[in-house]
Design an enzyme around this catalytic site. Structure first.
Site, PDB file in Angstrom:
ATOM      1  N   ASP A  25      36.180  27.377  -2.373  1.00 60.44           N
ATOM      2  CA  ASP A  25      35.494  28.475  -1.698  1.00 60.44           C
ATOM      3  C   ASP A  25      36.316  28.966  -0.519  1.00 60.44           C
ATOM      4  O   ASP A  25      36.583  28.210   0.413  1.00 60.44           O
ATOM      5  CB  ASP A  25      34.128  27.993  -1.197  1.00 60.44           C
ATOM      6  CG  ASP A  25      33.177  27.720  -2.346  1.00 60.44           C
ATOM      7  OD1 ASP A  25      32.902  28.662  -3.110  1.00 60.44           O
ATOM      8  OD2 ASP A  25      32.726  26.565  -2.501  1.00 60.44           O
ATOM      9  N   PHE A  73      27.561  29.001   2.801  1.00 55.29           N
ATOM     10  CA  PHE A  73      27.341  27.599   3.184  1.00 55.29           C
ATOM     11  C   PHE A  73      26.987  26.751   1.962  1.00 55.29           C
ATOM     12  O   PHE A  73      26.321  27.239   1.049  1.00 55.29           O
ATOM     13  CB  PHE A  73      26.195  27.501   4.196  1.00 55.29           C
ATOM     14  CG  PHE A  73      26.431  28.337   5.417  1.00 55.29           C
ATOM     15  CD1 PHE A  73      27.123  27.821   6.508  1.00 55.29           C
ATOM     16  CD2 PHE A  73      26.006  29.662   5.464  1.00 55.29           C
ATOM     17  CE1 PHE A  73      27.371  28.616   7.625  1.00 55.29           C
ATOM     18  CE2 PHE A  73      26.249  30.462   6.574  1.00 55.29           C
ATOM     19  CZ  PHE A  73      26.936  29.937   7.663  1.00 55.29           C
ATOM     20  N   GLY A  74      27.397  25.498   2.010  1.00 57.42           N
ATOM     21  CA  GLY A  74      26.969  24.548   0.996  1.00 57.42           C
ATOM     22  C   GLY A  74      25.599  23.993   1.372  1.00 57.42           C
ATOM     23  O   GLY A  74      25.097  24.230   2.478  1.00 57.42           O
ATOM     24  N   GLY A  75      24.986  23.286   0.440  1.00 60.35           N
ATOM     25  CA  GLY A  75      23.756  22.557   0.740  1.00 60.35           C
ATOM     26  C   GLY A  75      22.506  23.400   0.885  1.00 60.35           C
ATOM     27  O   GLY A  75      21.526  22.950   1.471  1.00 60.35           O
ATOM     28  N   GLY A  81      28.288  21.383  -5.099  1.00 56.43           N
ATOM     29  CA  GLY A  81      28.910  20.839  -3.903  1.00 56.43           C
ATOM     30  C   GLY A  81      28.136  19.650  -3.405  1.00 56.43           C
ATOM     31  O   GLY A  81      28.472  18.485  -3.677  1.00 56.43           O
ATOM     32  N   MET A 139      35.234  34.735  -1.060  1.00 59.41           N
ATOM     33  CA  MET A 139      34.143  35.392  -0.334  1.00 59.41           C
ATOM     34  C   MET A 139      34.782  36.096   0.853  1.00 59.41           C
ATOM     35  O   MET A 139      34.575  35.729   2.015  1.00 59.41           O
ATOM     36  CB  MET A 139      33.103  34.348   0.101  1.00 59.41           C
ATOM     37  CG  MET A 139      32.232  33.884  -1.063  1.00 59.41           C
ATOM     38  SD  MET A 139      31.429  32.319  -0.695  1.00 59.41           S
ATOM     39  CE  MET A 139      32.734  31.200  -1.170  1.00 59.41           C
ATOM     40  N   GLY A 181      25.530  27.498  -6.278  1.00 57.55           N
ATOM     41  CA  GLY A 181      24.636  27.363  -5.124  1.00 57.55           C
ATOM     42  C   GLY A 181      23.360  26.613  -5.446  1.00 57.55           C
ATOM     43  O   GLY A 181      22.579  27.032  -6.290  1.00 57.55           O
ATOM     44  N   GLY A 182      23.179  25.476  -4.789  1.00 60.67           N
ATOM     45  CA  GLY A 182      21.944  24.720  -4.955  1.00 60.67           C
ATOM     46  C   GLY A 182      21.762  24.109  -6.335  1.00 60.67           C
ATOM     47  O   GLY A 182      20.637  23.847  -6.752  1.00 60.67           O
ATOM     48  N   HIS A 211      36.316  23.750  -7.866  1.00 57.37           N
ATOM     49  CA  HIS A 211      35.835  25.012  -7.310  1.00 57.37           C
ATOM     50  C   HIS A 211      36.246  25.063  -5.844  1.00 57.37           C
ATOM     51  O   HIS A 211      35.955  24.151  -5.066  1.00 57.37           O
ATOM     52  CB  HIS A 211      34.310  25.101  -7.449  1.00 57.37           C
ATOM     53  CG  HIS A 211      33.745  26.422  -7.012  1.00 57.37           C
ATOM     54  ND1 HIS A 211      33.760  27.536  -7.817  1.00 57.37           N
ATOM     55  CD2 HIS A 211      33.160  26.813  -5.854  1.00 57.37           C
ATOM     56  CE1 HIS A 211      33.194  28.543  -7.175  1.00 57.37           C
ATOM     57  NE2 HIS A 211      32.826  28.133  -5.977  1.00 57.37           N
TER      58      HIS A 211
HETATM   59  C1  DX5 Z   1      28.491  28.872  -1.163  1.00 57.32           C
HETATM   60  C2  DX5 Z   1      29.652  28.493  -2.044  1.00 57.32           C
HETATM   61  C3  DX5 Z   1      29.327  27.398  -2.979  1.00 57.32           C
HETATM   62  C4  DX5 Z   1      28.898  26.113  -2.296  1.00 57.32           C
HETATM   63  C5  DX5 Z   1      28.002  25.377  -3.244  1.00 57.32           C
HETATM   64  O1  DX5 Z   1      28.758  30.028  -0.465  1.00 57.32           O
HETATM   65  O2  DX5 Z   1      30.073  29.589  -2.831  1.00 57.32           O
HETATM   66  O3  DX5 Z   1      30.369  27.148  -3.893  1.00 57.32           O
HETATM   67  O4  DX5 Z   1      29.955  25.300  -1.919  1.00 57.32           O
HETATM   68  O5  DX5 Z   1      27.499  24.271  -2.593  1.00 57.32           O
HETATM   69  P1  DX5 Z   1      26.104  23.603  -2.985  1.00 57.32           P
HETATM   70  O6  DX5 Z   1      26.235  23.121  -4.405  1.00 57.32           O
HETATM   71  O7  DX5 Z   1      25.948  22.519  -2.005  1.00 57.32           O
HETATM   72  O8  DX5 Z   1      25.053  24.686  -2.877  1.00 57.32           O
HETATM   73 ZN    ZN Z   2      31.543  29.104  -4.551  1.00 64.08          ZN
END
Ligand code: DX5
Ligand code: ZN
Length: 216
Positions: A35, A144-146, A198, A68, A177-178, A33
């Site tokens: 982003d 954002f991740g996490g 992620g 995005m 996400g999450g 994946h």
């Molecule tokens: C967030 C991204 C996700 C992100 C997921 O805007 O689209 O793909 O990397 O990360 P986690 O799993 O840490 O929420």
């Molecule tokens: Zn994504």
């Protein structure tokens, strides 16, 4: 039903990106994946063509590219060719002519994806579902991740899956996400086909093991 895992490289150590790609190649994960953020559609920037090309060189699994960005139409040709997308997802909220955008992606024989932000209801997809090979439900606000999973998305997954089945379509449901070990079973149970993860994978001591456990 497919039970696929797509690790998000956004959470990888960018100083050792090749190692992350190799880990995903070795693991039971199904897709990469990726982003892409433009600093306008979401309040963050991530990676562009040079980085994705480098990933594509080493990746032995399909690239699931999540745009995005505003005006995704301007870049579809490059994501489908140079960046070697197997799935290319655009945001419903960023596309004025979504039907045209999906047709453009399909001309490249690339799978079409439509992403919905947490506030966007599944009902807006009524007329476009047949053109989508995948629908990505954001379970955090993108950028954002996490971040923490928004629990109401679970019901949204059920709703979307029911609609896909009612129409006799084979559109895949992806959740992003999450997502981690604590909610993956419930999400698959609710009808998700692909789970993006992620932080849950890349912050783990043994990422391959987390991927293996999530698929069980
Ligand atoms: C967030 C991204 C996700 C992100 C997921 O805007 O689209 O793909 O990397 O990360 P986690 O799993 O840490 O929420
Ligand atoms: Zn994504």
């Amino acid at each position: 039903m497919a039970r696929m895992i797509a690790p998000s490289l956004l959470s990888a150590d960018f100083g050792h990106l090749a190692d992350a790609v190799e880990m995903v190649n070795r693991s039971e994960a199904d897709w990469f994946h990726i982003d892409v953020m433009d600093g306008h559609f979401v309040p963050n920037l991530s990676m562009g063509f040079p980085v994705i090309r480098a990933v594509a060189e080493d990746a032995r699994k399909p690239l699931d590219i999540h745009l995005m960005i505003e005006r995704p139409d301007d870049y579809i040709d490059r994501f489908c060719t140079e960046a070697r997308a197997s799935v290319l997802t655009v945001h419903y909220e960023a596309c004025t002519h979504l039907h045209r955008t999906l047709q453009h992606i399909r001309q490249h024989q690339v799978m079409t994806g439509v992403a919905l932000n947490p506030h966007t209801p599944v009902s807006v997809l009524e007329e476009i579902l047949p053109e989508a090979d995948l629908v990505l439900l954001m379970s955090v606000n993108p950028g954002f991740g996490g971040q923490k999973f928004i629990p109401s998305v679970l019901r949204k997954v059920e709703k979307l899956k029911n609609e896909i089945l009612r129409l006799g379509l084979s559109t895949l449901v992806e959740v992003d996400g999450g997502v981690g070990l604590g909610n993956c079973a419930a999400l698959f149970e609710a009808g998700a086909d692909v789970l993006v993860c992620g932080n849950a994978v890349f912050s783990a001591e043994n990422p391959e093991d987390v991927i293996r456990q999530m698929k069980r």
